[in-house]
Design a protein around this motif. Structure first.
Motif, PDB file in Angstrom:
ATOM      1  N   VAL A 119     -37.100 -58.548  34.449  1.00 18.98           N
ATOM      2  CA  VAL A 119     -35.664 -58.428  34.862  1.00 18.98           C
ATOM      3  C   VAL A 119     -35.093 -57.245  34.113  1.00 18.98           C
ATOM      4  O   VAL A 119     -35.324 -57.042  32.860  1.00 18.98           O
ATOM      5  CB  VAL A 119     -34.704 -59.829  34.315  1.00 18.98           C
ATOM      6  CG1 VAL A 119     -33.362 -59.561  34.622  1.00 18.98           C
ATOM      7  CG2 VAL A 119     -35.312 -60.955  34.796  1.00 18.98           C
ATOM      8  N   GLU A 120     -34.644 -56.328  34.865  1.00 18.26           N
ATOM      9  CA  GLU A 120     -34.199 -55.292  34.352  1.00 18.26           C
ATOM     10  C   GLU A 120     -32.678 -55.154  34.625  1.00 18.26           C
ATOM     11  O   GLU A 120     -31.866 -55.384  35.530  1.00 18.26           O
ATOM     12  CB  GLU A 120     -34.824 -54.020  35.280  1.00 18.26           C
ATOM     13  CG  GLU A 120     -36.292 -54.189  35.061  1.00 18.26           C
ATOM     14  CD  GLU A 120     -36.781 -52.745  35.971  1.00 18.26           C
ATOM     15  OE1 GLU A 120     -36.290 -52.424  37.117  1.00 18.26           O
ATOM     16  OE2 GLU A 120     -38.109 -52.357  35.743  1.00 18.26           O
ATOM     17  N   ILE A 121     -32.095 -54.788  33.363  1.00 20.15           N
ATOM     18  CA  ILE A 121     -30.576 -54.370  33.120  1.00 20.15           C
ATOM     19  C   ILE A 121     -30.242 -53.166  32.816  1.00 20.15           C
ATOM     20  O   ILE A 121     -30.721 -52.588  31.610  1.00 20.15           O
ATOM     21  CB  ILE A 121     -30.233 -55.385  31.857  1.00 20.15           C
ATOM     22  CG1 ILE A 121     -30.602 -56.877  32.212  1.00 20.15           C
ATOM     23  CG2 ILE A 121     -28.476 -55.282  32.008  1.00 20.15           C
ATOM     24  CD1 ILE A 121     -30.795 -57.680  31.028  1.00 20.15           C
ATOM     25  N   THR A 122     -29.677 -52.518  33.769  1.00 21.92           N
ATOM     26  CA  THR A 122     -29.364 -50.983  33.520  1.00 21.92           C
ATOM     27  C   THR A 122     -27.730 -50.583  33.346  1.00 21.92           C
ATOM     28  O   THR A 122     -26.937 -51.424  34.361  1.00 21.92           O
ATOM     29  CB  THR A 122     -29.806 -50.094  34.642  1.00 21.92           C
ATOM     30  OG1 THR A 122     -31.226 -50.183  34.745  1.00 21.92           O
ATOM     31  CG2 THR A 122     -29.403 -48.491  34.545  1.00 21.92           C
ATOM     32  N   SER A 123     -27.340 -50.365  32.309  1.00 23.59           N
ATOM     33  CA  SER A 123     -26.081 -50.341  31.980  1.00 23.59           C
ATOM     34  C   SER A 123     -25.219 -48.766  31.853  1.00 23.59           C
ATOM     35  O   SER A 123     -25.925 -47.932  31.504  1.00 23.59           O
ATOM     36  CB  SER A 123     -25.677 -51.069  30.720  1.00 23.59           C
ATOM     37  OG  SER A 123     -26.352 -50.245  29.580  1.00 23.59           O
ATOM     38  N   PHE A 124     -24.168 -48.852  32.207  1.00 23.25           N
ATOM     39  CA  PHE A 124     -23.216 -47.860  32.167  1.00 23.25           C
ATOM     40  C   PHE A 124     -21.871 -48.156  31.430  1.00 23.25           C
ATOM     41  O   PHE A 124     -21.061 -48.999  32.137  1.00 23.25           O
ATOM     42  CB  PHE A 124     -23.082 -47.264  33.485  1.00 23.25           C
ATOM     43  CG  PHE A 124     -24.272 -46.786  34.272  1.00 23.25           C
ATOM     44  CD1 PHE A 124     -24.723 -45.420  34.078  1.00 23.25           C
ATOM     45  CD2 PHE A 124     -25.040 -47.500  35.001  1.00 23.25           C
ATOM     46  CE1 PHE A 124     -26.020 -44.867  34.658  1.00 23.25           C
ATOM     47  CE2 PHE A 124     -26.202 -47.109  35.497  1.00 23.25           C
ATOM     48  CZ  PHE A 124     -26.709 -45.846  35.332  1.00 23.25           C
ATOM     49  N   SER A 125     -21.585 -47.638  30.509  1.00 23.39           N
ATOM     50  CA  SER A 125     -20.188 -47.946  29.990  1.00 23.39           C
ATOM     51  C   SER A 125     -18.874 -47.630  30.605  1.00 23.39           C
ATOM     52  O   SER A 125     -19.056 -46.767  31.659  1.00 23.39           O
ATOM     53  CB  SER A 125     -20.071 -47.380  28.287  1.00 23.39           C
ATOM     54  OG  SER A 125     -19.895 -46.037  28.542  1.00 23.39           O
ATOM     55  N   SER A 126     -17.714 -47.799  30.288  1.00 21.69           N
ATOM     56  CA  SER A 126     -16.580 -47.465  30.723  1.00 21.69           C
ATOM     57  C   SER A 126     -16.457 -45.833  30.347  1.00 21.69           C
ATOM     58  O   SER A 126     -17.116 -45.425  29.268  1.00 21.69           O
ATOM     59  CB  SER A 126     -15.293 -48.042  30.000  1.00 21.69           C
ATOM     60  OG  SER A 126     -15.454 -49.301  30.347  1.00 21.69           O
ATOM     61  N   CYS A 127     -15.782 -45.207  31.207  1.00 25.53           N
ATOM     62  CA  CYS A 127     -15.620 -43.578  30.976  1.00 25.53           C
ATOM     63  C   CYS A 127     -14.568 -43.412  29.969  1.00 25.53           C
ATOM     64  O   CYS A 127     -13.791 -44.157  29.885  1.00 25.53           O
ATOM     65  CB  CYS A 127     -15.114 -42.959  32.165  1.00 25.53           C
ATOM     66  SG  CYS A 127     -16.415 -42.867  33.506  1.00 25.53           S
ATOM     67  N   PHE A 128     -14.943 -42.526  28.949  1.00 25.23           N
ATOM     68  CA  PHE A 128     -14.139 -42.092  27.705  1.00 25.23           C
ATOM     69  C   PHE A 128     -14.138 -40.609  27.674  1.00 25.23           C
ATOM     70  O   PHE A 128     -15.128 -40.077  27.829  1.00 25.23           O
ATOM     71  CB  PHE A 128     -14.601 -42.911  26.631  1.00 25.23           C
ATOM     72  CG  PHE A 128     -15.997 -42.593  26.309  1.00 25.23           C
ATOM     73  CD1 PHE A 128     -16.264 -41.793  25.337  1.00 25.23           C
ATOM     74  CD2 PHE A 128     -16.900 -43.287  26.802  1.00 25.23           C
ATOM     75  CE1 PHE A 128     -17.502 -41.542  24.641  1.00 25.23           C
ATOM     76  CE2 PHE A 128     -18.333 -43.091  26.486  1.00 25.23           C
ATOM     77  CZ  PHE A 128     -18.444 -42.075  25.282  1.00 25.23           C
ATOM     78  N   GLU A 129     -13.199 -40.114  26.937  1.00 24.78           N
ATOM     79  CA  GLU A 129     -13.120 -38.714  26.579  1.00 24.78           C
ATOM     80  C   GLU A 129     -13.437 -38.452  25.275  1.00 24.78           C
ATOM     81  O   GLU A 129     -13.246 -39.388  24.431  1.00 24.78           O
ATOM     82  CB  GLU A 129     -11.486 -38.315  26.635  1.00 24.78           C
ATOM     83  CG  GLU A 129     -10.988 -38.476  28.059  1.00 24.78           C
ATOM     84  CD  GLU A 129      -9.625 -37.837  28.299  1.00 24.78           C
ATOM     85  OE1 GLU A 129      -9.192 -37.241  27.474  1.00 24.78           O
ATOM     86  OE2 GLU A 129      -8.878 -38.052  29.401  1.00 24.78           O
ATOM     87  N   LEU A 130     -13.930 -37.396  24.926  1.00 23.05           N
ATOM     88  CA  LEU A 130     -14.433 -37.090  23.731  1.00 23.05           C
ATOM     89  C   LEU A 130     -13.578 -35.804  23.400  1.00 23.05           C
ATOM     90  O   LEU A 130     -13.480 -34.792  24.112  1.00 23.05           O
ATOM     91  CB  LEU A 130     -15.937 -36.785  23.639  1.00 23.05           C
ATOM     92  CG  LEU A 130     -17.046 -37.968  23.873  1.00 23.05           C
ATOM     93  CD1 LEU A 130     -18.491 -37.326  23.823  1.00 23.05           C
ATOM     94  CD2 LEU A 130     -16.689 -38.938  22.757  1.00 23.05           C
ATOM     95  N   GLU A 131     -13.252 -35.805  22.097  1.00 24.75           N
ATOM     96  CA  GLU A 131     -12.522 -34.587  21.494  1.00 24.75           C
ATOM     97  C   GLU A 131     -13.475 -33.525  21.110  1.00 24.75           C
ATOM     98  O   GLU A 131     -13.162 -32.250  21.365  1.00 24.75           O
ATOM     99  CB  GLU A 131     -11.640 -35.006  20.121  1.00 24.75           C
ATOM    100  CG  GLU A 131     -10.561 -35.801  20.612  1.00 24.75           C
ATOM    101  CD  GLU A 131      -9.816 -36.244  19.147  1.00 24.75           C
ATOM    102  OE1 GLU A 131      -9.851 -35.434  18.043  1.00 24.75           O
ATOM    103  OE2 GLU A 131      -8.925 -37.154  19.212  1.00 24.75           O
TER     104      GLU A 131
END
Length: 137
Positions: free
Chosen positions: A116-128
Protein backbone atom coordinates in the motif's frame (compact mmCIF):
# COMPACT_ATOMS: atom_id res chain seq x y z
CA UNK A 1 4.08 27.21 9.05
CA UNK A 2 7.65 25.90 8.93
CA UNK A 3 8.97 23.06 6.78
CA UNK A 4 9.14 20.87 9.90
CA UNK A 5 5.50 21.64 10.75
CA UNK A 6 4.37 20.91 7.19
CA UNK A 7 6.27 17.62 7.20
CA UNK A 8 4.78 16.66 10.55
CA UNK A 9 1.27 17.50 9.34
CA UNK A 10 1.64 15.30 6.26
CA UNK A 11 3.23 12.42 8.15
CA UNK A 12 0.38 12.38 10.69
CA UNK A 13 -2.05 11.53 7.88
CA UNK A 14 0.38 8.95 6.45
CA UNK A 15 0.56 7.36 9.91
CA UNK A 16 -3.23 7.36 10.23
CA UNK A 17 -3.63 5.55 6.89
CA UNK A 18 -0.94 2.99 7.76
CA UNK A 19 -2.45 2.39 11.22
CA UNK A 20 -5.78 1.41 9.62
CA UNK A 21 -4.19 -1.56 7.82
CA UNK A 22 -4.88 -4.83 9.66
CA UNK A 23 -1.77 -5.43 11.75
CA UNK A 24 -1.78 -9.14 10.80
CA UNK A 25 -1.30 -8.19 7.14
CA UNK A 26 1.64 -5.82 7.73
CA UNK A 27 5.22 -7.01 7.29
CA UNK A 28 6.82 -3.56 7.44
CA UNK A 29 5.93 0.11 7.28
CA UNK A 30 8.58 2.34 5.79
CA UNK A 31 8.69 6.10 5.51
CA UNK A 32 10.11 7.67 2.36
CA UNK A 33 12.58 10.02 3.97
CA UNK A 34 13.75 12.58 3.30
CA UNK A 35 10.95 14.30 1.46
CA UNK A 36 11.06 17.15 -1.02
CA UNK A 37 10.01 20.76 -0.92
CA UNK A 38 7.87 21.67 -3.95
CA UNK A 39 6.58 25.00 -5.18
CA UNK A 40 2.82 25.57 -4.84
CA UNK A 41 2.48 29.07 -6.17
CA UNK A 42 4.46 32.25 -6.11
CA UNK A 43 6.31 32.28 -2.80
CA UNK A 44 4.46 29.24 -1.42
CA UNK A 45 5.76 25.71 -0.94
CA UNK A 46 4.58 22.30 0.20
CA UNK A 47 6.42 19.35 1.66
CA UNK A 48 6.05 16.07 -0.23
CA UNK A 49 6.90 12.59 0.95
CA UNK A 50 5.27 9.27 1.60
CA UNK A 51 5.14 5.91 3.28
CA UNK A 52 4.72 2.34 2.12
CA UNK A 53 3.14 -0.59 3.90
CA UNK A 54 4.61 -3.93 2.78
CA UNK A 55 2.15 -6.78 3.16
CA UNK A 56 2.27 -10.50 3.96
CA UNK A 57 2.16 -12.77 0.91
CA UNK A 58 -1.47 -13.75 1.56
CA UNK A 59 -2.67 -10.13 1.71
CA UNK A 60 -3.90 -8.12 -1.27
CA UNK A 61 -2.99 -4.44 -1.41
CA UNK A 62 -5.96 -3.80 -3.73
CA UNK A 63 -8.37 -5.31 -1.20
CA UNK A 64 -6.80 -3.39 1.67
CA UNK A 65 -6.96 -0.10 -0.25
CA UNK A 66 -10.64 -0.89 -0.88
CA UNK A 67 -11.20 -1.32 2.86
CA UNK A 68 -9.31 1.91 3.57
CA UNK A 69 -11.39 3.72 0.94
CA UNK A 70 -14.63 2.63 2.62
CA UNK A 71 -13.27 3.74 5.99
CA UNK A 72 -12.28 7.19 4.78
CA UNK A 73 -15.36 7.66 2.58
CA UNK A 74 -17.43 7.56 5.75
CA UNK A 75 -15.30 9.65 8.07
CA UNK A 76 -12.72 11.74 6.21
CA UNK A 77 -14.63 14.87 7.19
CA UNK A 78 -13.96 14.12 10.85
CA UNK A 79 -10.29 14.91 10.13
CA UNK A 80 -11.01 17.94 7.97
CA UNK A 81 -10.35 15.95 4.79
CA UNK A 82 -12.42 15.31 1.67
CA UNK A 83 -12.43 11.76 0.23
CA UNK A 84 -12.30 11.33 -3.57
CA UNK A 85 -12.07 8.15 -5.60
CA UNK A 86 -9.30 8.55 -8.17
CA UNK A 87 -10.72 8.81 -11.66
CA UNK A 88 -9.39 6.80 -14.56
CA UNK A 89 -7.94 4.08 -12.37
CA UNK A 90 -10.08 1.24 -13.78
CA UNK A 91 -11.36 -1.16 -11.19
CA UNK A 92 -8.86 -0.05 -8.54
CA UNK A 93 -9.91 1.35 -5.19
CA UNK A 94 -7.22 4.07 -5.26
CA UNK A 95 -8.30 7.29 -3.60
CA UNK A 96 -7.11 10.71 -2.50
CA UNK A 97 -7.78 12.64 0.68
CA UNK A 98 -7.78 16.40 0.19
CA UNK A 99 -7.20 18.95 2.91
CA UNK A 100 -6.93 22.71 3.17
CA UNK A 101 -4.54 24.83 1.13
CA UNK A 102 -3.53 22.16 -1.38
CA UNK A 103 -2.89 19.29 1.03
CA UNK A 104 -3.46 15.89 -0.58
CA UNK A 105 -2.76 12.28 0.30
CA UNK A 106 -2.86 9.60 -2.40
CA UNK A 107 -3.46 5.99 -1.37
CA UNK A 108 -2.95 3.17 -3.86
CA UNK A 109 -1.87 -0.43 -4.36
CA UNK A 110 1.43 -1.01 -6.13
CA UNK A 111 1.72 -2.96 -9.40
CA UNK A 112 2.57 -6.23 -7.63
CA UNK A 113 -0.42 -5.98 -5.22
CA UNK A 114 1.99 -6.39 -2.29
CA UNK A 115 2.33 -2.82 -0.98
CA UNK A 116 0.00 0.00 0.00
CA UNK A 117 1.56 3.28 -1.10
CA UNK A 118 0.79 6.61 0.56
CA UNK A 119 2.05 9.74 -1.19
CA UNK A 120 1.58 13.00 0.69
CA UNK A 121 1.65 16.70 -0.06
CA UNK A 122 1.32 19.12 2.86
CA UNK A 123 -0.72 22.29 2.88
CA UNK A 124 0.93 25.14 0.98
CA UNK A 125 2.79 27.65 3.14
CA UNK A 126 5.01 30.67 2.69
CA UNK A 127 8.67 30.81 3.62
CA UNK A 128 10.45 33.98 4.62
CA UNK A 129 13.79 32.53 3.57
CA UNK A 130 13.85 30.84 0.20
CA UNK A 131 15.09 27.25 0.25
CA UNK A 132 18.24 26.17 -1.53
CA UNK A 133 17.52 24.25 -4.73
CA UNK A 134 17.95 20.50 -4.53
CA UNK A 135 17.73 20.12 -0.76
CA UNK A 136 15.77 17.29 0.82
CA UNK A 137 13.64 17.74 3.93
Amino acid sequence: MTVAEAKSQAQLIEDDVAARVDVDAVVRTQRIDPGTLLGCSRGAYQWSGGSSVSLATDASARDIVGTLAKSYAGEAGDQGLVYEKRKGRGDSHDFVLRGDHGASYYVSADQTDSTVEITSFSSCFELEVLPDAGLSY
